[in-house]
Design a protein around this motif. Structure first.
Motif, short mmCIF file in Angstrom:
data_model
loop_
_atom_site.label_atom_id
_atom_site.label_comp_id
_atom_site.label_asym_id
_atom_site.label_seq_id
_atom_site.Cartn_x
_atom_site.Cartn_y
_atom_site.Cartn_z
N PRO A 60 0.80 -1.23 0.00
CA PRO A 60 0.00 0.00 0.00
C PRO A 60 0.84 1.27 0.00
O PRO A 60 0.51 2.25 -0.69
N LEU A 64 0.73 3.88 -3.08
CA LEU A 64 0.32 5.26 -2.86
C LEU A 64 1.37 6.23 -3.39
O LEU A 64 1.04 7.24 -4.03
N ALA A 67 1.11 6.27 -7.16
CA ALA A 67 -0.04 7.05 -7.62
C ALA A 67 0.22 8.55 -7.52
O ALA A 67 -0.16 9.32 -8.40
N LYS A 68 0.87 8.96 -6.44
CA LYS A 68 1.19 10.38 -6.28
C LYS A 68 2.12 10.86 -7.39
O LYS A 68 1.97 11.97 -7.91
N THR A 82 -4.02 2.88 -10.35
CA THR A 82 -3.18 2.50 -9.21
C THR A 82 -3.93 2.66 -7.90
O THR A 82 -3.89 1.79 -7.02
N LEU A 83 -4.61 3.78 -7.75
CA LEU A 83 -5.36 4.04 -6.51
C LEU A 83 -6.50 3.04 -6.34
O LEU A 83 -6.76 2.56 -5.22
N LEU A 86 -5.08 -0.17 -5.13
CA LEU A 86 -4.69 -0.08 -3.72
C LEU A 86 -5.89 -0.28 -2.81
O LEU A 86 -5.85 -1.06 -1.85
N GLN A 95 -3.27 3.70 4.06
CA GLN A 95 -3.05 4.25 2.72
C GLN A 95 -4.32 4.21 1.88
O GLN A 95 -4.52 5.04 0.99
N ALA A 96 -5.19 3.21 2.14
CA ALA A 96 -6.44 3.11 1.39
C ALA A 96 -7.32 4.32 1.63
O ALA A 96 -7.99 4.81 0.71
N SER A 98 -6.24 7.34 2.38
CA SER A 98 -5.61 8.43 1.62
C SER A 98 -5.90 8.28 0.13
O SER A 98 -6.12 9.27 -0.58
N ALA A 99 -5.90 7.02 -0.33
CA ALA A 99 -6.16 6.76 -1.74
C ALA A 99 -7.57 7.18 -2.13
O ALA A 99 -7.79 7.73 -3.21
N MET A 102 -7.62 10.85 -2.48
CA MET A 102 -6.89 11.24 -3.68
C MET A 102 -7.67 10.90 -4.94
O MET A 102 -7.61 11.62 -5.95
#
Length: 282
Positions: A60, A64, A67-68, A82-83, A86, A95-96, A98-99, A102
């Motif tokens: 993860p 992340l 993806a950023k 990618t996100l 994830l 991280q999920a 945050s994903a 995002m």
């Protein structure tokens, strides 16, 4: 007696050998079992290592970060993919979360880009419509009611004169299935029986051999003309951009030269542009 004794000894030997074989087979089977356990252990360790490597490569945190990076480079489609992967693979991870946040930003940016693309496309189509409208003011259109084809030429195309011109056909407003065509016309009091056309555009000479010319006459004048599709667009471009163009009609015995007027070049540029605007392609 000796024979009986020998037979007895031989039987004992066979029995001893059979017992040894059984013991050997049992030991061998134990060794195979031990080796199989070692193989199973190594396979489990390899699987664990693969999982750890996969986690290190596509865990993860790494996803992340990936993806950023994609988002910063405006690779929005890749970032979204990618996100999404994830969130699907590690739904409970920090991280999920945050994903997901995002992803909302990515989708907003994608929608904005799609909207901008639609506006740009609409703007281009409107400009195309306006350009065609401007060109239409200089074009002449004749519709074949039987075939449903509209033939487009320039309003300034001469009738009784020496000239070179362009025209094309359209159907349902599209020229995509109709090639750009060019006409040559020789007009005089005397027959020339034109066979070939030679064109000098500035310092470059083009020879158009094997052309079919038709002929007619009336009121003491004659005219000979050809009608064929444009096959050499490099030649056409050179003619339309040249400062001076001389066209020679090569006849059976004689020839006739005339300088292509700027007005005819301008008319051909209009028709070429109109053909492209109507979807014509070389």
């Amino acid at each position: 007696m000796n024979k009986i004794f020998l037979a007895f000894v031989f039987s004992l030997s066979l029995a001893a050998c059979g017992q040894a074989d059984k013991e050997y087979a049992a030991k061998l089977q134990q060794e195979v079992g031990r080796l199989q356990q070692e193989v199973d252990k190594l396979q489990r360790e390899a699987s664990t290592l693969r999982s750890e490597l996969e986690e290190e490569k596509n865990g993860p945190a790494r996803l992340l970060a990936k993806a950023k990076n994609e988002f910063s480079q405006d690779s929005l489609g890749l970032a979204k993919q990618t996100l999404g992967g994830l969130v699907e693979r590690y739904p409970e991870s920090g991280q999920a979360q945050s994903a997901k946040s995002m992803l909302a930003d990515v989708n907003t940016k994608i929608e904005a880009a799609e909207k901008a693309a639609r506006l740009e496309k609409a703007k281009a189509e409107e400009e195309k419509r306006r350009a065609i409208a401007r060109l239409d003011a200089n074009l002449r259109k004749r519709t074949d009611e039987i075939k449903g084809i509209t033939w487009v030429s320039h309003k300034t195309e001469p009738v009784l004169a020496n000239y070179m011109s362009l025209y094309f056909g359209t159907k349902e407003g599209s020229a995509s299935n109709y090639p750009l065509r060019m006409k040559f016309n020789y007009y005089s009091d005397d027959w020339l029986f034109v066979k070939n056309v030679t064109i000098k555009a500035d310092d470059q000479v083009f020879s158009l051999g094997g052309m079919d010319f038709e002929r007619d006459n009336g009121s003491g004048s004659i005219w000979e003309w050809s009608d064929s599709k444009v096959s050499d667009f490099e030649m056409l471009s050179k003619i339309l951009s040249a400062k001076k163009v001389v066209i020679r009609y090569d006849g059976r015995q004689y020839y006739h030269d005339f300088v292509l007027p700027e007005s005819q070049k301008s008319a051909m540029r209009d028709v070429l542009l109109a053909w492209e605007r109507y979807g014509g392609k070389p």
